[in-house]
Design an enzyme around this catalytic site. Structure first.
Site, PDB file in Angstrom:
ATOM      1  N   ASN A  37       0.850  -1.193   0.000  1.00 58.58           N
ATOM      2  CA  ASN A  37       0.000   0.000   0.000  1.00 58.58           C
ATOM      3  C   ASN A  37       0.883   1.239   0.000  1.00 58.58           C
ATOM      4  O   ASN A  37       1.950   1.240   0.609  1.00 58.58           O
ATOM      5  CB  ASN A  37      -0.898   0.001   1.244  1.00 58.58           C
ATOM      6  CG  ASN A  37      -2.085   0.943   1.084  1.00 58.58           C
ATOM      7  OD1 ASN A  37      -2.796   0.879   0.088  1.00 58.58           O
ATOM      8  ND2 ASN A  37      -2.290   1.821   2.043  1.00 58.58           N
ATOM      9  N   GLU A 169     -23.262  13.770  -0.504  1.00 63.21           N
ATOM     10  CA  GLU A 169     -22.805  13.665   0.887  1.00 63.21           C
ATOM     11  C   GLU A 169     -21.842  14.805   1.224  1.00 63.21           C
ATOM     12  O   GLU A 169     -21.882  15.373   2.307  1.00 63.21           O
ATOM     13  CB  GLU A 169     -22.141  12.303   1.138  1.00 63.21           C
ATOM     14  CG  GLU A 169     -23.172  11.174   1.084  1.00 63.21           C
ATOM     15  CD  GLU A 169     -22.672   9.851   1.654  1.00 63.21           C
ATOM     16  OE1 GLU A 169     -21.495   9.537   1.463  1.00 63.21           O
ATOM     17  OE2 GLU A 169     -23.479   9.139   2.269  1.00 63.21           O
TER      18      GLU A 169
HETATM   19  C1  FAD Z   1     -16.833  10.474  -0.405  1.00 68.16           C
HETATM   20  C2  FAD Z   1     -17.210   9.057  -0.787  1.00 68.16           C
HETATM   21  C3  FAD Z   1     -18.316   8.464  -0.183  1.00 68.16           C
HETATM   22  C4  FAD Z   1     -18.651   7.124  -0.493  1.00 68.16           C
HETATM   23  N1  FAD Z   1     -19.717   6.556   0.142  1.00 68.16           N
HETATM   24  C5  FAD Z   1     -19.984   5.244  -0.056  1.00 68.16           C
HETATM   25  C6  FAD Z   1     -21.026   4.608   0.685  1.00 68.16           C
HETATM   26  O1  FAD Z   1     -21.715   5.242   1.476  1.00 68.16           O
HETATM   27  N2  FAD Z   1     -21.216   3.281   0.483  1.00 68.16           N
HETATM   28  C7  FAD Z   1     -20.445   2.540  -0.388  1.00 68.16           C
HETATM   29  O2  FAD Z   1     -20.655   1.325  -0.498  1.00 68.16           O
HETATM   30  N3  FAD Z   1     -19.472   3.118  -1.129  1.00 68.16           N
HETATM   31  C8  FAD Z   1     -19.215   4.459  -0.984  1.00 68.16           C
HETATM   32  N4  FAD Z   1     -18.195   5.058  -1.697  1.00 68.16           N
HETATM   33  C9  FAD Z   1     -17.412   4.247  -2.654  1.00 68.16           C
HETATM   34  C10 FAD Z   1     -16.356   3.411  -1.922  1.00 68.16           C
HETATM   35  O3  FAD Z   1     -15.597   4.229  -1.079  1.00 68.16           O
HETATM   36  C11 FAD Z   1     -15.431   2.691  -2.919  1.00 68.16           C
HETATM   37  O4  FAD Z   1     -16.228   1.905  -3.769  1.00 68.16           O
HETATM   38  C12 FAD Z   1     -14.420   1.811  -2.157  1.00 68.16           C
HETATM   39  O5  FAD Z   1     -13.514   2.636  -1.454  1.00 68.16           O
HETATM   40  C13 FAD Z   1     -13.646   0.909  -3.122  1.00 68.16           C
HETATM   41  O6  FAD Z   1     -12.749   0.117  -2.393  1.00 68.16           O
HETATM   42  P1  FAD Z   1     -11.339  -0.328  -3.044  1.00 68.16           P
HETATM   43  O7  FAD Z   1     -10.724  -1.251  -2.067  1.00 68.16           O
HETATM   44  O8  FAD Z   1     -11.552  -0.795  -4.426  1.00 68.16           O
HETATM   45  O9  FAD Z   1     -10.510   1.013  -3.172  1.00 68.16           O
HETATM   46  P2  FAD Z   1     -10.008   2.025  -2.042  1.00 68.16           P
HETATM   47  O10 FAD Z   1     -10.791   1.854  -0.794  1.00 68.16           O
HETATM   48  O11 FAD Z   1      -9.997   3.363  -2.692  1.00 68.16           O
HETATM   49  O12 FAD Z   1      -8.514   1.551  -1.759  1.00 68.16           O
HETATM   50  C14 FAD Z   1      -7.492   1.577  -2.708  1.00 68.16           C
HETATM   51  C15 FAD Z   1      -6.161   1.486  -1.976  1.00 68.16           C
HETATM   52  O13 FAD Z   1      -5.094   1.370  -2.929  1.00 68.16           O
HETATM   53  C16 FAD Z   1      -4.044   2.246  -2.568  1.00 68.16           C
HETATM   54  N5  FAD Z   1      -3.316   2.612  -3.774  1.00 68.16           N
HETATM   55  C17 FAD Z   1      -3.781   3.276  -4.857  1.00 68.16           C
HETATM   56  N6  FAD Z   1      -2.823   3.402  -5.781  1.00 68.16           N
HETATM   57  C18 FAD Z   1      -1.709   2.804  -5.275  1.00 68.16           C
HETATM   58  C19 FAD Z   1      -0.393   2.594  -5.766  1.00 68.16           C
HETATM   59  N7  FAD Z   1      -0.011   3.027  -6.962  1.00 68.16           N
HETATM   60  N8  FAD Z   1       0.476   1.922  -4.992  1.00 68.16           N
HETATM   61  C20 FAD Z   1       0.122   1.462  -3.755  1.00 68.16           C
HETATM   62  N9  FAD Z   1      -1.114   1.642  -3.247  1.00 68.16           N
HETATM   63  C21 FAD Z   1      -2.029   2.291  -4.003  1.00 68.16           C
HETATM   64  C22 FAD Z   1      -4.760   3.441  -1.916  1.00 68.16           C
HETATM   65  O14 FAD Z   1      -3.883   4.200  -1.105  1.00 68.16           O
HETATM   66  C23 FAD Z   1      -5.857   2.724  -1.125  1.00 68.16           C
HETATM   67  O15 FAD Z   1      -5.385   2.343   0.145  1.00 68.16           O
HETATM   68  C24 FAD Z   1     -17.859   6.394  -1.443  1.00 68.16           C
HETATM   69  C25 FAD Z   1     -16.757   7.017  -2.060  1.00 68.16           C
HETATM   70  C26 FAD Z   1     -16.427   8.326  -1.743  1.00 68.16           C
HETATM   71  C27 FAD Z   1     -15.232   8.969  -2.421  1.00 68.16           C
END
Ligand code: FAD
Length: 398
Positions: A37, A169
């Site tokens: 990460n 939100e």
């Molecule tokens: C303001 C907001 C409100 C939301 N509200 C909701 C809600 O109420 N309910 C819901 O279900 N969804 C909601 N969502 C959507 C939800 O947050 C995302 O769908 C979810 O975070 C996706 O999870 P993920 O694990 O795919 O990515 P993320 O949680 O974004 O995690 C990705 C990870 O990869 C890491 N990373 C990225 N690039 C690199 C790199 N090059 N090298 C190393 N590490 C890297 C990042 O630092 C992060 O830790 C919301 C989104 C936002 C922005």
């Protein structure tokens, strides 16, 4: 036997859940699990609208990953992923190169610009800890600057691009904060404009019409203006230009109108649609038996409707858990026990600020304080799942 190497890229909802599931299910020396990460912390993306508007400390929306993992079972590497080379079965990081037997990609999303000129340069569009820290500071800076230059009332205009979950939100939190900011900076509240611009004809398109009307009326009552059915055509240093030709001069423009998968995936040669990889029932990338894509980087289609599921945290968590369980049974030589991914959509809640929300759960509709309680319960449940009661008490918003 040499234990297989499992590399997880990204410690977001999807990647962290996968890591914690391996930690729970794998026996000692059954596999070597490495979580990569870019930061030493995991952040709660679903709550970032609060620190972005300055209504909640950013530190409460992140947690040190080392506090969640057992480093005897999961190794953490803090580094930036640069490239995935499937032909060599390696991942290139800024400071390391890692070989894998199983690769799990959960690198999250990036802003979708839809080719709008000036969008990346002139808007706040990074929904991560540093992005929201910067936005919160900038909002305050606008109030302070206006006080030194009161002719520039446009500094008190805030445009939010997108009336989906994120945009609504955020604007709700900002609407809650404006009276306090006005008091702090001695600004007349009537000078502040919060404008939500949305290309679709309605706000919160995922919700039913009754809840959408409830949300827009509640926000209008807090002073939010809506411009619906009108895309933003360009962004510049003065604000935004709408497709109608109208210009809105604004000191701050926030982009919350869409995401695409992490660009590293496209750059690494995977087939993508808007940066997301169309995965099969076992969350595999097409043509790759041992490369799995989860969370916002994955495009998973509902076979009934033939439409992709929207990228959400609830789906990301379910993907991470199921995938880790499937890899564990595969490693144990019982591949037939793998289960295909079948998301369970419990419902959606949208917060409308501190004291209001809407929720849709199948045929059930909830508004007002009961919806606020459900939203809080969902957040607390996640904290409990990853860090137990201590994390709930430390980071929960009650
Ligand atoms: C303001 C907001 C409100 C939301 N509200 C909701 C809600 O109420 N309910 C819901 O279900 N969804 C909601 N969502 C959507 C939800 O947050 C995302 O769908 C979810 O975070 C996706 O999870 P993920 O694990 O795919 O990515 P993320 O949680 O974004 O995690 C990705 C990870 O990869 C890491 N990373 C990225 N690039 C690199 C790199 N090059 N090298 C190393 N590490 C890297 C990042 O630092 C992060 O830790 C919301 C989104 C936002 C922005």
């Amino acid at each position: 036997m040499i234990p297989p190497k499992i590399i997880i890229l990204g410690a977001g909802y999807a990647g962290l859940t996968a890591a914690l599931t391996f930690q729970k299910k794998l026996r000692t020396k059954e596999a070597e699990v490495t979580l990569v990460n870019k930061n030493e912390y995991h952040y709660f993306t679903t709550r970032l609208h609060e620190p972005a508007a300055g209504t909640f400390p950013h530190d409460k929306t992140r947690v040190d990953i080392k506090r969640l993992i057992n480093r005897k079972k999961v190794q953490l590497i803090q580094d930036n992923v640069v490239e995935i080379r499937t032909s060599d079965r390696v991942v290139v990081l800024e400071n390391h190169t890692l070989a894998y037997d199983y690769l799990i990609v959960g690198l999250g999303a990036e802003p979708e610009t839809f080719g709008i000129p000036g969008l990346m340069e002139y808007t706040f569009n990074r929904w991560n800890i540093n992005g929201v820290r910067q936005l919160r500071e900038y909002i305050e800076y606008q109030f302070a600057t206006y006080k030194n230059d009161p002719k520039r009332t446009e500094l008190l205009t805030f445009v939010v691009g997108g009336a989906g979950l994120t945009g609504i939100e955020f604007v709700s939190e900002l609407a809650d904060r404006v009276p306090k900011l006005c008091k702090e900076y001695d600004v007349d509240t009537s000078l502040v404009r919060l404008i939500t611009v949305e290309s679709a004809p309605v706000a919160l398109p995922g919700f039913d019409p009754g809840l959408r009307n409830y949300a827009t009326s509640a926000l209008e009552a807090k002073g939010v203006e809506f411009i619906l059915g009108t895309p933003i055509k360009a962004c510049n240093k003065h604000g935004v230009v709408l497709a109608s030709g109208k210009e809105i001069r604004a000191g701050t423009v926030v982009w919350a109108a869409g995401v695409r998968g992490n660009s590293i995936i496209e750059k690494s040669g995977f087939t993508t649609t808007r940066g997301r990889v169309p995965v099969d029932g076992y969350l595999r990338a097409p043509g790759h038996e041992n490369v799995f894509i989860i969370g916002d980087c994955a495009l998973f289609t509902d076979q009934r409707t033939k439409r992709p599921y929207p990228p959400t945290a609830q789906i990301a968590v379910q993907m991470g858990k199921l995938l880790a369980e499937n890899i564990v049974v595969t490693i144990r030589g019982t591949k037939h026990k793998r289960k295909p991914f079948k998301p369970v959509i419990y419902g959606t809640v949208a917060s409308l600020g501190r004291e209001d929300a809407i929720g849709q759960f199948g045929k059930k509709r909830v508004t007002g304080y009961p919806a606020v309680i459900i939203k809080k319960a969902v957040d607390l449940r996640y904290l409990f799942a990853i860090g137990g009661i201590r994390l709930v008490l430390k980071k929960g918003r009650f």
